[in-house]
Scaffold this motif. Structure first.
Motif, PDB file in Angstrom:
ATOM      1  N   HIS A 107     -15.699 -13.947  -0.235  1.00 18.15           N
ATOM      2  CA  HIS A 107     -16.373 -13.520   0.992  1.00 18.15           C
ATOM      3  C   HIS A 107     -15.685 -12.293   1.598  1.00 18.15           C
ATOM      4  O   HIS A 107     -15.820 -12.019   2.779  1.00 18.15           O
ATOM      5  CB  HIS A 107     -16.374 -14.654   2.018  1.00 18.15           C
ATOM      6  N   SER A 108     -14.949 -11.563   0.794  1.00 15.39           N
ATOM      7  CA  SER A 108     -14.096 -10.484   1.317  1.00 15.39           C
ATOM      8  C   SER A 108     -14.866  -9.385   2.035  1.00 15.39           C
ATOM      9  O   SER A 108     -14.405  -8.881   3.056  1.00 15.39           O
ATOM     10  CB  SER A 108     -13.235  -9.887   0.208  1.00 15.39           C
ATOM     11  N   THR A 109     -16.025  -9.021   1.544  1.00 15.39           N
ATOM     12  CA  THR A 109     -16.781  -7.940   2.189  1.00 15.39           C
ATOM     13  C   THR A 109     -17.207  -8.340   3.599  1.00 15.39           C
ATOM     14  O   THR A 109     -17.027  -7.586   4.551  1.00 15.39           O
ATOM     15  CB  THR A 109     -18.015  -7.569   1.345  1.00 15.39           C
ATOM     16  N   GLU A 110     -17.760  -9.528   3.715  1.00 12.04           N
ATOM     17  CA  GLU A 110     -18.193 -10.023   5.028  1.00 12.04           C
ATOM     18  C   GLU A 110     -17.013 -10.179   5.979  1.00 12.04           C
ATOM     19  O   GLU A 110     -17.074  -9.777   7.144  1.00 12.04           O
ATOM     20  CB  GLU A 110     -18.909 -11.359   4.853  1.00 12.04           C
ATOM     21  N   PHE A 138      -4.649 -10.741   1.861  1.00 15.17           N
ATOM     22  CA  PHE A 138      -6.015 -10.256   2.044  1.00 15.17           C
ATOM     23  C   PHE A 138      -6.109  -9.360   3.275  1.00 15.17           C
ATOM     24  O   PHE A 138      -6.667  -8.271   3.230  1.00 15.17           O
ATOM     25  CB  PHE A 138      -6.995 -11.429   2.170  1.00 15.17           C
ATOM     26  N   VAL A 139      -5.543  -9.813   4.385  1.00 15.30           N
ATOM     27  CA  VAL A 139      -5.623  -9.058   5.638  1.00 15.30           C
ATOM     28  C   VAL A 139      -4.866  -7.747   5.544  1.00 15.30           C
ATOM     29  O   VAL A 139      -5.280  -6.730   6.094  1.00 15.30           O
ATOM     30  CB  VAL A 139      -5.111  -9.910   6.815  1.00 15.30           C
ATOM     31  N   ARG A 140      -3.777  -7.749   4.810  1.00 13.92           N
ATOM     32  CA  ARG A 140      -2.947  -6.543   4.693  1.00 13.92           C
ATOM     33  C   ARG A 140      -3.345  -5.637   3.535  1.00 13.92           C
ATOM     34  O   ARG A 140      -2.711  -4.611   3.318  1.00 13.92           O
ATOM     35  CB  ARG A 140      -1.492  -6.948   4.528  1.00 13.92           C
ATOM     36  N   ALA A 141      -4.361  -6.008   2.797  1.00 12.78           N
ATOM     37  CA  ALA A 141      -4.761  -5.232   1.615  1.00 12.78           C
ATOM     38  C   ALA A 141      -5.096  -3.796   2.015  1.00 12.78           C
ATOM     39  O   ALA A 141      -5.826  -3.568   2.980  1.00 12.78           O
ATOM     40  CB  ALA A 141      -5.958  -5.874   0.935  1.00 12.78           C
ATOM     41  N   GLN A 146     -11.851   0.041   3.120  1.00 15.26           N
ATOM     42  CA  GLN A 146     -12.857   0.601   2.224  1.00 15.26           C
ATOM     43  C   GLN A 146     -13.943  -0.393   1.861  1.00 15.26           C
ATOM     44  O   GLN A 146     -14.992  -0.018   1.385  1.00 15.26           O
ATOM     45  CB  GLN A 146     -12.208   1.106   0.922  1.00 15.26           C
ATOM     46  N   THR A 147     -13.712  -1.692   2.079  1.00 11.14           N
ATOM     47  CA  THR A 147     -14.708  -2.696   1.703  1.00 11.14           C
ATOM     48  C   THR A 147     -15.798  -2.838   2.754  1.00 11.14           C
ATOM     49  O   THR A 147     -16.772  -3.531   2.521  1.00 11.14           O
ATOM     50  CB  THR A 147     -14.059  -4.070   1.479  1.00 11.14           C
ATOM     51  N   THR A 148     -15.638  -2.197   3.891  1.00  9.59           N
ATOM     52  CA  THR A 148     -16.634  -2.363   4.958  1.00  9.59           C
ATOM     53  C   THR A 148     -17.677  -1.292   4.938  1.00  9.59           C
ATOM     54  O   THR A 148     -17.561  -0.252   4.407  1.00  9.59           O
ATOM     55  CB  THR A 148     -15.949  -2.377   6.333  1.00  9.59           C
TER      56      THR A 148
END
Length: 148
Positions: A107-110, A138-141, A146-148
């Motif tokens: 669900h990373s994009t959302e 994940f939060v610090r990636a 860029q995924t948003t």
């Protein structure tokens, strides 16, 4: 909210409480003490329902039939709109183990979108092993923006 295993307890309490409260008023003590200093403070009730529509909960345990003790409650909270998304991970029900951090990745994009654009917060409770480290990663990636 990420609450695998017993980590579900604080989130369950929070969600159940929110289900019983439609509006609240700030205590009179706060109002009388800070009203002149706080331009946003009014006597109007604060609508909780608009906030709860954005809550997402990631819950994991070993086996759904044995460990998903609050299944009906959580499904009810999701269907009522108090919880906008319930994502579950049952690590021992398939050959390849699936954990909440795997579900977060799927669900990373959302999630990245609400973190970046809606100023969302992630709350983690429960296991102290690999899961919190994976959520933090994940939060610090570096590519989160860029995924948003």
């Amino acid at each position: 909210m990420v609450g695998p295993g017993t980590g579900i307890a604080p989130f369950r309490a929070f969600l159940l409480h929110s289900n019983r409260v439609d509006t609240v008023r700030l205590p009179n003590l706060y109002q009388s003490r800070y009203k002149n200093d706080d331009p946003f403070l009014t006597d109007a009730p604060f609508p909780f329902s608009s906030i709860f529509q954005k809550f997402k909960l990631f819950f994991g345990c070993r086996r759904e039939a044995e460990d998903f003790l609050f299944k009906e409650e959580l499904n009810s909270l999701e269907s009522s709109g108090r919880l906008s998304l319930l994502v579950t991970a049952f690590s021992r029900e398939q050959r390849q183990k699936v954990y909440v951090q795997d579900k977060i990745a799927s669900h990373s994009t959302e999630l990245a979108s609400v973190l970046v654009h809606d100023n969302a917060r992630i709350y983690v409770a429960g296991a102290a092993g690999a899961m919190p480290k994976a959520v933090r990663a994940f939060v610090r990636a570096p590519d989160l923006m860029q995924t948003t």
